[in-house]
Write a protein that holds these residues in place. Structure first.
Motif, PDB file in Angstrom:
ATOM      1  N   ALA A   1      58.662  70.727  62.821  1.00 42.09           N
ATOM      2  CA  ALA A   1      57.649  70.169  61.931  1.00 42.09           C
ATOM      3  C   ALA A   1      57.665  70.937  60.622  1.00 42.09           C
ATOM      4  CB  ALA A   1      56.258  70.249  62.563  1.00 42.09           C
ATOM      5  N   GLY A   2      57.608  70.186  59.507  1.00 41.71           N
ATOM      6  CA  GLY A   2      57.652  70.830  58.206  1.00 41.71           C
ATOM      7  C   GLY A   2      56.962  70.024  57.141  1.00 41.71           C
ATOM      8  N   ALA A   3      57.278  70.338  55.894  1.00 40.99           N
ATOM      9  CA  ALA A   3      56.512  69.775  54.783  1.00 40.99           C
ATOM     10  C   ALA A   3      57.402  69.123  53.730  1.00 40.99           C
ATOM     11  CB  ALA A   3      55.671  70.867  54.132  1.00 40.99           C
TER      12      ALA A   3
ATOM     13  N   GLU B   1      52.873  56.868  60.665  1.00 44.96           N
ATOM     14  CA  GLU B   1      53.004  57.639  59.437  1.00 44.96           C
ATOM     15  C   GLU B   1      51.843  58.608  59.247  1.00 44.96           C
ATOM     16  OE1 GLU B   1      53.602  55.224  56.053  1.00 44.96           O
ATOM     17  OE2 GLU B   1      55.249  54.085  56.927  1.00 44.96           O
ATOM     18  N   HIS B   2      52.156  59.823  58.835  1.00 47.49           N
ATOM     19  CA  HIS B   2      51.152  60.777  58.389  1.00 47.49           C
ATOM     20  C   HIS B   2      51.039  60.699  56.875  1.00 47.49           C
ATOM     21  CE1 HIS B   2      49.959  62.889  62.015  1.00 47.49           C
ATOM     22  NE2 HIS B   2      51.228  63.007  62.386  1.00 47.49           N
ATOM     23  N   GLU B   3      49.907  61.115  56.363  1.00 49.58           N
ATOM     24  CA  GLU B   3      49.665  61.068  54.923  1.00 49.58           C
ATOM     25  C   GLU B   3      49.721  62.453  54.283  1.00 49.58           C
ATOM     26  OE1 GLU B   3      45.965  59.052  54.497  1.00 49.58           O
ATOM     27  OE2 GLU B   3      46.773  57.133  55.195  1.00 49.58           O
ATOM     28  N   ASP B   4      50.044  63.475  55.067  1.00 50.45           N
ATOM     29  CA  ASP B   4      50.160  64.831  54.536  1.00 50.45           C
ATOM     30  C   ASP B   4      51.131  65.603  55.420  1.00 50.45           C
ATOM     31  OD1 ASP B   4      49.736  67.125  53.034  1.00 50.45           O
ATOM     32  OD2 ASP B   4      47.563  66.901  52.997  1.00 50.45           O
ATOM     33  N   ASN B   5      51.308  66.896  55.119  1.00 48.19           N
ATOM     34  CA  ASN B   5      52.278  67.716  55.838  1.00 48.19           C
ATOM     35  C   ASN B   5      52.067  67.687  57.347  1.00 48.19           C
ATOM     36  OD1 ASN B   5      53.253  68.571  53.345  1.00 48.19           O
ATOM     37  ND2 ASN B   5      51.970  70.405  53.324  1.00 48.19           N
TER      38      ASN B   5
END
Length: 204
Positions: free
Chosen positions: A149-151, A180-184
């Motif tokens: 997991a990353g950014a 879908e995620h909306e941030d890191n």
């Protein structure tokens, strides 16, 4: 002082049977009797904050990951460090043991994840996962897959196939499968049977 006797933020509290290990931004590693709530030992483990600690599944070895760019292995019995892993170029965020305790997986702010052989301390594989920085890593129960997991801009997690020469694997996020995620994405873990991955994000 912060809780548990540390002088700064306590990062993590992994538990092995009735023993707890805490690592802190004060750079100390403390070993606790979980039943009595007493600190049994205090060690100056690193020169920079400790970001993660983990017990081996057998319970005899403890690993620490630090902002000094290293990870260390410790004997739980005699409280001594017997190996330093120092191939990363930035903070080591996470360290985790393989299911059979033969390997370690580290994830770093240098945007790489590394696979280590515990008996020799040699880094056997490195993957640049196109997730930068990396926040977490986890083994699948089978030990042949890992999830990172990353950014990146894509707010995703990536599957690392440890059997594949190029480490290719699925992407969990807008560039691949799943929601879908909306941030890191800051954490990703396998289900107990290894058939699913759960992701945690800063999107709340």
């Amino acid at each position: 002082e912060a809780g548990l006797g540390h002088r700064s933020e306590v990062r993590v509290l992994p538990v092995s049977e009735l023993t707890i290990a805490t690592g802190s931004a004060d750079c100390d590693l403390r070993i606790w009797d979980a039943d009595a709530g007493l600190c049994m030992d205090k060690l100056r483990a690193h020169e920079e904050p400790i970001h993660w600690t983990a017990f081996s599944h057998a319970g005899g070895t403890l690993a620490t990951a630090s902002a000094d760019g290293t990870a260390k292995l410790w004997s739980v019995e005699d409280r001594s460090s017997f190996r330093t892993l120092s191939d990363h170029q930035d903070w080591v965020q996470t360290i985790v043991f393989s299911p059979d305790d033969s390997k370690l997986l580290t994830a770093s702010m240098d945007c790489s994840a590394k696979l280590w052989d515990i008996p020799t301390g040699i880094c056997t594989r490195t993957v640049n996962a196109e997730l930068c920085p990396l926040f977490s890593a986890a083994f699948a129960p089978c030990g042949e897959l890992a999830v990172l997991a990353g950014a990146p801009a894509s707010n995703s997690a990536k599957l690392w196939d440890l059997r594949s020469p190029d480490g290719a694997g699925a992407v969990f996020g807008p560039d691949g499968s799943g929601g879908e995620h909306e941030d890191n994405v800051v954490d990703a873990q396998f289900s107990m049977d290894g058939s699913k991955v759960i992701t945690g994000s800063q999107d709340g």
